[in-house]
Structures are given as C-alpha cells and as structure tokens.
Motif scaffolding. Sequence first.
Motif, PDB file in Angstrom:
ATOM      1  N   ILE A 111       0.849  -1.193   0.000  1.00  0.00           N
ATOM      2  CA  ILE A 111       0.000   0.000   0.000  1.00  0.00           C
ATOM      3  C   ILE A 111       0.883   1.241   0.000  1.00  0.00           C
ATOM      4  O   ILE A 111       0.467   2.318  -0.399  1.00  0.00           O
ATOM      5  N   VAL A 112       2.131   1.072   0.432  1.00  0.00           N
ATOM      6  CA  VAL A 112       3.067   2.193   0.471  1.00  0.00           C
ATOM      7  C   VAL A 112       3.295   2.746  -0.932  1.00  0.00           C
ATOM      8  O   VAL A 112       3.189   3.940  -1.187  1.00  0.00           O
ATOM      9  N   GLU A 115       0.432   4.637  -2.460  1.00  0.00           N
ATOM     10  CA  GLU A 115       0.346   6.004  -1.939  1.00  0.00           C
ATOM     11  C   GLU A 115       1.332   6.916  -2.682  1.00  0.00           C
ATOM     12  O   GLU A 115       0.975   7.999  -3.118  1.00  0.00           O
ATOM     13  N   TRP A 116       2.577   6.449  -2.817  1.00  0.00           N
ATOM     14  CA  TRP A 116       3.575   7.257  -3.530  1.00  0.00           C
ATOM     15  C   TRP A 116       3.130   7.576  -4.949  1.00  0.00           C
ATOM     16  O   TRP A 116       3.396   8.659  -5.460  1.00  0.00           O
ATOM     17  N   ARG A 177      -7.141  -5.997   3.587  1.00  0.00           N
ATOM     18  CA  ARG A 177      -6.030  -5.277   2.950  1.00  0.00           C
ATOM     19  C   ARG A 177      -6.380  -4.884   1.510  1.00  0.00           C
ATOM     20  O   ARG A 177      -6.068  -3.779   1.067  1.00  0.00           O
ATOM     21  N   ALA A 180      -8.452  -1.953   1.666  1.00  0.00           N
ATOM     22  CA  ALA A 180      -7.645  -0.749   1.912  1.00  0.00           C
ATOM     23  C   ALA A 180      -7.042  -0.238   0.601  1.00  0.00           C
ATOM     24  O   ALA A 180      -7.053   0.971   0.328  1.00  0.00           O
ATOM     25  N   TYR A 183      -9.940   1.356  -1.468  1.00  0.00           N
ATOM     26  CA  TYR A 183     -10.378   2.656  -0.946  1.00  0.00           C
ATOM     27  C   TYR A 183      -9.299   3.721  -1.146  1.00  0.00           C
ATOM     28  O   TYR A 183      -9.596   4.880  -1.387  1.00  0.00           O
ATOM     29  N   LEU A 184      -8.033   3.322  -1.048  1.00  0.00           N
ATOM     30  CA  LEU A 184      -6.978   4.305  -1.281  1.00  0.00           C
ATOM     31  C   LEU A 184      -7.007   4.776  -2.738  1.00  0.00           C
ATOM     32  O   LEU A 184      -6.889   5.974  -3.021  1.00  0.00           O
ATOM     33  N   LYS A 186      -9.629   4.781  -4.613  1.00  0.00           N
ATOM     34  CA  LYS A 186     -10.838   5.618  -4.725  1.00  0.00           C
ATOM     35  C   LYS A 186     -10.560   7.027  -4.208  1.00  0.00           C
ATOM     36  O   LYS A 186     -11.016   8.018  -4.776  1.00  0.00           O
ATOM     37  N   SER A 187      -9.792   7.116  -3.120  1.00  0.00           N
ATOM     38  CA  SER A 187      -9.500   8.447  -2.551  1.00  0.00           C
ATOM     39  C   SER A 187      -8.696   9.297  -3.537  1.00  0.00           C
ATOM     40  O   SER A 187      -8.727  10.518  -3.457  1.00  0.00           O
ATOM     41  N   PHE A 188      -7.994   8.637  -4.455  1.00  0.00           N
ATOM     42  CA  PHE A 188      -7.265   9.375  -5.490  1.00  0.00           C
ATOM     43  C   PHE A 188      -8.093   9.498  -6.776  1.00  0.00           C
ATOM     44  O   PHE A 188      -7.578   9.931  -7.796  1.00  0.00           O
TER      45      PHE A 188
ATOM     46  N   ALA D 176     -13.036   8.044   1.547  1.00  0.00           N
ATOM     47  CA  ALA D 176     -12.340   6.864   1.032  1.00  0.00           C
ATOM     48  C   ALA D 176     -10.978   6.655   1.683  1.00  0.00           C
ATOM     49  O   ALA D 176     -10.591   5.535   2.007  1.00  0.00           O
ATOM     50  N   ALA D 180      -9.663   3.557   3.836  1.00  0.00           N
ATOM     51  CA  ALA D 180      -8.420   2.816   3.558  1.00  0.00           C
ATOM     52  C   ALA D 180      -7.628   2.617   4.849  1.00  0.00           C
ATOM     53  O   ALA D 180      -7.115   1.523   5.114  1.00  0.00           O
ATOM     54  N   TYR D 183      -9.505  -0.057   6.991  1.00  0.00           N
ATOM     55  CA  TYR D 183      -9.354  -1.427   6.476  1.00  0.00           C
ATOM     56  C   TYR D 183      -7.919  -1.918   6.638  1.00  0.00           C
ATOM     57  O   TYR D 183      -7.677  -3.089   6.890  1.00  0.00           O
ATOM     58  N   SER D 187      -6.846  -5.194   8.595  1.00  0.00           N
ATOM     59  CA  SER D 187      -6.034  -6.276   8.016  1.00  0.00           C
ATOM     60  C   SER D 187      -4.922  -6.698   8.965  1.00  0.00           C
ATOM     61  O   SER D 187      -4.424  -7.812   8.893  1.00  0.00           O
TER      62      SER D 187
END
Lengths: 318, 318, 318, 318
Positions: A111-112, A115-116, A177, A180, A183-184, A186-188, D176, D180, D183, D187
């Motif tokens: 997930i890191v 995000e980047w 996970r 997560a 949703y991440l 989606k947030s973008f 969202a 993330a 969730y 996890s």
Amino acid sequence: MTQDVISGGQSIHAPDNLKTLLQTILQQALTVNDGKVADYIPALAEVKSDYCALTVATLDGQVTSVGDATATFSIQSISKIFGLMLAMERMSDSLWERVQMEPSGQPFNSIVQLEWERGIPRNPMINAGAILVSDVLVSHYSASKSAVLSMVRGLCNRDTVCVDSRVHESEKDHGARNAALAYLMKSFGNIESDVEEVLDHYFWQCALTMSTEDLARSFAFLANRGKCPRSGNQITSHRDAQRINALLSTSGMYDQSGQFAFTVGLPAKSGVGGGIVAIVPDYGVIAAWSPPLNSFGNSARGMAMIRNLANQLGLSVY
Amino acid sequence: MTQDVISGGQSIHAPDNLKTLLQTILQQALTVNDGKVADYIPALAEVKSDYCALTVATLDGQVTSVGDATATFSIQSISKIFGLMLAMERMSDSLWERVQMEPSGQPFNSIVQLEWERGIPRNPMINAGAILVSDVLVSHYSASKSAVLSMVRGLCNRDTVCVDSRVHESEKDHGARNAALAYLMKSFGNIESDVEEVLDHYFWQCALTMSTEDLARSFAFLANRGKCPRSGNQITSHRDAQRINALLSTSGMYDQSGQFAFTVGLPAKSGVGGGIVAIVPDYGVIAAWSPPLNSFGNSARGMAMIRNLANQLGLSVY
Amino acid sequence: MTQDVISGGQSIHAPDNLKTLLQTILQQALTVNDGKVADYIPALAEVKSDYCALTVATLDGQVTSVGDATATFSIQSISKIFGLMLAMERMSDSLWERVQMEPSGQPFNSIVQLEWERGIPRNPMINAGAILVSDVLVSHYSASKSAVLSMVRGLCNRDTVCVDSRVHESEKDHGARNAALAYLMKSFGNIESDVEEVLDHYFWQCALTMSTEDLARSFAFLANRGKCPRSGNQITSHRDAQRINALLSTSGMYDQSGQFAFTVGLPAKSGVGGGIVAIVPDYGVIAAWSPPLNSFGNSARGMAMIRNLANQLGLSVY
Amino acid sequence: MTQDVISGGQSIHAPDNLKTLLQTILQQALTVNDGKVADYIPALAEVKSDYCALTVATLDGQVTSVGDATATFSIQSISKIFGLMLAMERMSDSLWERVQMEPSGQPFNSIVQLEWERGIPRNPMINAGAILVSDVLVSHYSASKSAVLSMVRGLCNRDTVCVDSRVHESEKDHGARNAALAYLMKSFGNIESDVEEVLDHYFWQCALTMSTEDLARSFAFLANRGKCPRSGNQITSHRDAQRINALLSTSGMYDQSGQFAFTVGLPAKSGVGGGIVAIVPDYGVIAAWSPPLNSFGNSARGMAMIRNLANQLGLSVY
C-alpha cells in the motif's frame, strides 16, 4: 532420442518422450519440502500439500501431463491475466493512464507504493492493479463475471469451469487489505464503480478453479502470436500478446520476477493456490501446480519444475 | 525487396537496404525535440543536443550505421554491463548474496530502497548495485581499471577506447549522492574496500567514451549465446549471456524498464550520456545515441529509434 | 517533613532531604537490568554497565548527587544542545531554513526521511540535524571545536572538560551511516563545508566527556529563562531557552520522545553513552547516567530514575 | 494597568482589560489572508472565510471573547480529544497497546506510516489513531455517540450541542482515505468492530458543531489538573490531564506540532473547520476560530491569534 526444433530463436532439445522427462522432473520436485500452503483463508489452508501437476501444451495441439493435471484448484492471481485481457480489449491505450506497466519492486499487496504513486498501481499483476482492472470490468461490462467466465471457458474449451463459492466468500471475509488498496485508489479518484462491487468481482475471479491442463490450453494463444492454436481464433493481436508476455516477464512472479527471469527466462504468472503458467513464445505453455508456497508466494515445487524443464529444453527467451 | 530471416522465434522482416530504413528512422527521430541534455556535470551539459546516431550490428559481422555513429560519447550507465561481466566471472554465484536481481521500482539513485533492503542493492543496473560491483572489482582485481579497459578494447576491437578524464573528475566533484549510497552500503557491511577508491572506479568506468559502432560490436556476444561473432571467443557462457539479458530486460532502462519491455520487448541498457544498446538474441545489437534525455534519464530520440526499428522488424523477444 | 515550592505552575513536593530521595530512586534503578551498553564502537562497549548516577541542580545553586556523579562519560547526543546553541546564536532565524523543528517519527539515524525532506533534516536533535548544525559551526567559526569547548567549560565551570580522543577516532572509523547522511544532504546542496571536516566536528563533540554534575550545571540556564544561575550571565534569551526546551520536549528522546512527554512531561535529551538531562523550568535540572540502553537508545535506568523523581515531585510541565 | 499572576511557573502579564487585548489581536489577525477554507466536502467549503473568533476562559470562571465566539462550527479533529477521553477511561493502560503515543512526523492521514507500524497508529491525534479510538468506543459502549454527546454537553454546559448531519453525511461520501486507513488496521487485526460502524462514529464526532466559547469551557479541566472549574467535577485524574496535554504538545497541530511548540509552547489541538484550542496549565484555555487553513491544515488566523496572545502574556509551558 531427441530432435531439435526451432523456437525462441534457439533450437529446443525436444525429447522423444516429453512425458518421461516431465515424470522425472515431477519426481524430483516431490523431494522439495520447504514451502507452506497459503493459510490466510481456511478454504485454501485445507488443500492437501502433496498435490503436484505438470502440463506442457505445445502449439501443435499436443497436451502432455504428469501428476494431478486434471484436478482443479484455485487459480488466484493467475486470473489477473484474464481480467487484463478484457480490460485491454475494452479500454485500449487509455487503460495505461490508470495503471502503469512498471515492475513494482515491492510485495504484491504493497500500500506504500500505491500512496507514492498517487493511486496509480505500478502494473496490473499486483493486487492494486488487478483491483483497478476489476473496476474497469465492473464499469464497462453489464455482467463482468459472465464476461470473464465465458472467455475462460472458451479458451480452455471446458464449459464446466466455475468459481469455488466458498473461496470467494472466504476471500471477502479476509479481504481487509485489498479493501484498503481499493479505498486508497478511490481516494485518489482512480476507482469509478462502487468499491464493494469491484472487490466482489476481484475476489470472484481469484476463486476460479482450473487444472493445469485447463491453464496450459487457455494461454496457448500467448505463445502463438495471439491466436488460439486449437480454434484458430485470434484472441488478441500479436502485439497485445507480446505486451502481455512482457508484463508477465517483468512482473508476473511477485517480488521474485527478476530472479525468475534470471534463472528461467520465460514470461510467467503464479497464484497463491500454487499454480504457475509460463509462456514459451512459438513453442507452447507450461503449467505447474503444487500448493506449498515459498516466501514470495510462489509455488516452491512449481518453480523447481518449470526451471528444470526450461533449462533442460533451453527455453529462455533471452 | 525484403527477405525473411528467422530470429527470436519469429521471421524478421529484414530489408534489402537496412541503411535506408535506419536513415528514415533517424530522420523521424530528429523531429523529436522534447528531451533535455544531462546537466548535472558541466562536461555532459556542454554536449551538443543534435548529435544522433543509430547502428545495427548483425551476427554475420555486418555493421550498418547512420548519423554520428563513429563520434564517441560518455557511455555512463552502459558501463554497468562491463563491470557486471567481470564481477560475475570473478565471484560466480556468491555475487548474488551481495546484490539482488530484482527490478527496483524506484529511481536509479534511490537511497530509500537501499535502506529497506539493508544495504543489499536490488540489482546491478541501479547506481547502488553498480557501486557494489565496483567494490567487487576494486577488491578482487589488482588493477580494476585496466581489467575493464582491456576487456572493453578487446570487445569492440578498438585499442584507443579511453576515459574522458574531465568527465571522470567532474563526476567525482558532483558525486555526493553516490557517496551517500556507498557509505550507506558500508554501514551495512556490504562494501569491503575503501569507499573513495570504490567511487573512483565507478566514476571512472562511467566516463568511458565510445561510439554506437563500438557499443554495437562490444555487446554482440550477448546476442550470440556468449560468443563474440568477430573473434569467435566465448566471452561468457550461454547461460550467463541469457542472465545478463534477463537483467537488462527487467532493469536496464531505469524506471522505464517495464514500458520498454511492453513497447519494444528487447533487453537494453541506457546511459545519461544519451546512449542505448538493445540486444536481439540470435540477430544482433542495436545501438543508438542522442544526448537529450526524457524524464526517466533515457535518450528520447534513442528510445524512439529503437522502438521504431524493433517494431518494424518484429524484434520483440516476447 | 517537606515544604511546597511553586514551580511549573504547580506546587512541587520538595523533600527536606532530597539526597535521601535520590538515593532511594537510585537503589530502585539498580534493580533494572534489561538494557544493553552501546556497542557500535569498542570505546563505548567497554564501559562498565553498573555505573549509575543521579544529580539534581536547583536554581538556588544547590547540587545534590548520588552514585557516580563525578565520573565522566561520553555525552554523545547530549552535545547536540551545545552545537545548536552556537548555531542559533550565529544564524538566528535563518538556521530554520536549513533544518526543521518537527518531530521525526523515525529512528534518529533515518536516511529515508532525509530523502523525502530533500536534504532538510526534521530537527536538530536527530543525527542529520546535528550534522547540519556542525556544518554551520565549521562554516561560521574559525575554530568550531574551540568555540564549543570554551562554551561548555564556562557553562559547567570546569576547565578540564575535554574530548575522549579514542572515542572520537572510533566514531570516525564506524561513522559510515553518518557519512551517508552528510553526503545525502550535500547532494541536496544543504552542506556548505567539506563533508569530512563537518563529520570530524560532529564526532568530536559527541566524544565530549562530562559527569552528571557537569551536565546539571551546564543546562541550568535552560530552567532559568536563559540565565546561568551561578554566574548570572544571560546565556540565551528567555525566548530561545523556551525554544530549545520545546525542541527537547518534542524530539529530545529519540523515537521515545512522545512516551517521555506522556510519562514524565519534561524537556530532555539523552545520549547513547547512557546520559540523560531533563529541564524543569523555574526549578532546575536533573541529570542521570547509566550505560545500559533500551531499544530506543535511551538509558534504561536513567529513564526510570527521572520518571520516578518527576512523578514523585510533580514536575511535569503539562 | 496590569497585574501579575503566577501560572506555568511564570508570572503572567494579565492585562486589566483582557478583552481589549483580544480585540487588538483579532483585528491584526483579520489582516492575514493567506489561508484556504477546507474544500474536501461541500458543507465545509461553503463556510464564510471571514468568520473569526477568540475566547479565553480562565480558571476563575471568567470567559472573555471577541468576534464570532458564539457562532458554531464543525470542530472536526478537535473531537479527537473527546473520543480519547472516553477511550482512556474505558481501556486504561491497555489502550496504549493498540495506539502509540509518539509524534508521527507525517501528514495526519498517512497510510505509509500505518503500514510500517503494522496497523498500530503513531498517536490518537492522527486520523488512524482517532479511527482506532472510535473502534474502542463502538466496541465498548452500547451507544458510543450518546456517550460522547452527553460528555460534551456536560463539559461545555450547553444541552443543545449537536452534530451537523449534512457534514456527517458528506464526510462519509468523501471518506475513502479514512476507509483505507480503517481497512488497513483491520487487516492487521487492530479493528474489532465493523469498519462501516467505526467510520460512521468517527465521521459523526468530527461533525460536532461548537463555538469557541463552548470549546474553551469544555477543555478548562485540562488546565485545571483534571477538574472542571465550573462544576468542580474531577473529569480525569491530574495525571491523565497531564498525559492528554503531553499528547497535544507533541502531536496536536498536525505536522506543524513542533513549530507550534517552538513558537507558542502550549498543548493545542486544531481541526480543519478552522478551530484551535490551546491549554495553559493552571491558567485557562484559549479557543480560536477562523476557517481559512494554512498548508498544514491549521487555521492561519487562529495560529496567529494564539501565538500573539501567548507571546504577549508569556504563556509558554517551557
């Protein structure tokens, strides 16, 4: 006695009796005992660790198998190829604005990195990328599951291919996970449809059950310039078959992709159900299955079998 | 008129007049104006941006060139292949305990990833990995620079290949980030020799100056199962040639390696001097040069020329 | 019998016999045996683990000690306060363009964060920040070591304070990670002087040797609105004393700073030599020493002694 | 004319006419025009940018206000203190096994750090930490919202405090990234209740609407050793009041907490609705409100007003 065939620009040392070679390789693989069956969901953890299968489907239509090659198993991440095929067909080049085509250099569920990269997955072979692809399918097909299932059944020529609903439900219950990741994204702004629906499709396709023979037949078009050798149908363009093979070469074996290229030299995709498919351009497909996984999530015996076979037959594309 | 040859498992559409094709591709490339000459050291920043060269060396010994193909330039990261060859020869498999073989998924000078990986570089094609390789050379050769120079001169059959000492000194003056990478590896115990000496070797080999014709000749062995087609010498084993090609395929084009595999499909290595070499197994080597770089540090025109040529001749290994 | 004094807005329960209280606390601390003496350099690893000292210097000039309070030890990171004082004096507000004042949320030697922050350290209490401060001193003082030494001797009123040259040399020999931090800052243009000279100053000041009595006397001005209670000299402005205390409160105890604020509630700084100083505004200074460190690099017994004393006397600033 | 009072260990320069001082400070703040009203949800984006309020509640019961001090606004992250109070009460020390107490050194909604820390948030003042706290409340209270609302109404002595349901719904629609975070914690096994329910509580408490007078009254107990100065009720222990103040000091002002400690020196908490509360131990509470936010998410005018007031009255705890 063997004969030489030309493939991958190299003469392949094709044995008279491929089956005997596969049998030897399978027996050697059974001595490998250092993997661990996936246990993040009960339905996978229950699978017997001693299953082992190896199939080679060549472009002349021959399918040679040893071991449990007709037993079906959860194909898991191997399904990412099926999803990608439909998304490439529907979205064409615009797909690559929403997912990159670069190796990730990170675990498959990182997930890191997502995000980047501001919600743009590094490639369609990591979880985030395959969830993105699932969003494309859910958003662009009226019945995304049917579209996948219909394609898969046609490719492997078996109308009874189906999903293990227990695995499907179990994935959803343990999918925090992946939720997560979704949703991440989606947030973008990189998920269009409802997250729950997207995840449902993703978990569903991971739960497809197929045998090594099914898999070897399904992906023969990737070794045959996009054309299914059985039906003669052009499944994808030659160019797209090469592109998919390129993605598998750089990103198909999780964070062991570089090592697989180095030691085997074939486009390949693995799943945590213990399956692996490897594409040999202009020759055929190798499919292997054995549930115990190494620390990267790749089948320990499957890796060993494909490496041995590729090295003995000189199959590296490089 | 064209004739078909068999290479990479595929019939390559080899034109009667390769030179005419190269000329057309070079002219098209000259219309690409969106790159920027490397400017982190003055000696590179001064290079004229309109240099452009394209060379194809085939395994039959023919070398076909257009543009500034005999002008020499700073090969920079392309030298990582030379260093790696010597280190693989000296260290054999134990080399891979000190450097991995996985794509990095990060910029070529990432220090973040080196920290995560506890001082073990992801592969020998990123800066940290090449500095590690330089440590191996400095530690295992009595005269590491001579060893490299002698090998390079032999490979390209030109005894006047040398290093641009102004570039060498300039790199040292602006090498703080590479020093940070080296000291971080040392802090993890993964550098044996003196850091200053290791960096000196690294900057020295980056400052080698060669032409596209030199490069195309030098790497012909990688397309020829390890054997130099000119001299007939076995430079590396077939296996090691495939391994090097595999590393170039997953990691040779900085953080654009995946895209290069997807759009071109050849093992390749670029340098910030604007050079690129691409290996076509069982066919030959393509070398391109033009100083302006895209945002990934790859020659913008060089990428375009190799992509066009590979697509028109059907050279993808996948 | 006890009497109440007013400090920190709260009545401090000041015992008749502070020495007896300190003795009790020291005895309790000696039962703590779970730390580990710093061993990254031999000169520190050799220090006996059973040293233990506790000193309280109050603003009325009284200095109360128990244990090995006149034995000197390597103050290590506690020296960061001395360097910062001189840099703040010389650079004024412009210092904060080159180093931030935010807690790091990372280990004290994190190179990852320094990369994210483009070579601007998060605060002057982590290694990168103190190296940056050393660059300021080396660049702005003709004799940076003399400037520090002179100030320190004046503050603690002992002209024999000096540096352990064996520790100094040993730090340099094992300073690869700090060199990596320095070179990374230089690559971002945030180091002005020669890196070797900057590191030499940094390692030198870490090797200052002082006793808990020295330290308690030295930092009394921070508890006394910037004025040295002994000499009456205004060492810093009241505002700057508050600012330094604020930095110590958010960032002084490595990655345990939040926990120290939560459980103790005092500005404080620790060093891997086992020393800790804590500032009690308008009351005085507590200095503790015991070599074994917890996993965060803070003296295990030192933490326990200061926490017990602060809680019993009600010293939290919050 | 002024008189000196003793607080924070320092004589506070208390003006005869605090209201006049506040008025001057508010007028100066209105000239600050460089912030931007939060716009991630429509309900917040619509708030007029020229609202401005400043309230000081001292422990003698006096409440002095200027500007829009009775207008209510969305308190957003300031609600994290209320949630934490209930969770500390219910969970005692075991709470700190599920959330740390360290500054984060990262943006308030960082998912990267949560991954590194294996699902354990760095502190209860960042989003992940407050979502974790919401899980505690949802899991341990039969009606978590009622529990919070009842406490808040009691603390500020206004029975009409309520939630802006439009903000609540809007947060859910744009939540969202928080989903993330939740969730991802799930996890790692660090969320017990249903994620949707947890997020609903979290978004609900963020949507509480209060005035600066409400806030100043509510948090007076934190300046008064845990006791509400109006009712005389012991809201928390003195120790827990100090602990909460410590958390606010190291982590209350997002990634500007260090700078706030350095320039103001008070425990404080801000919210993206533009509110800020600052605690002055043994003196009182300052509450400020103005919607435009700086780049860290803190009210630009609110920061300026509290800094000016604290500096003029000498309120720093350090």
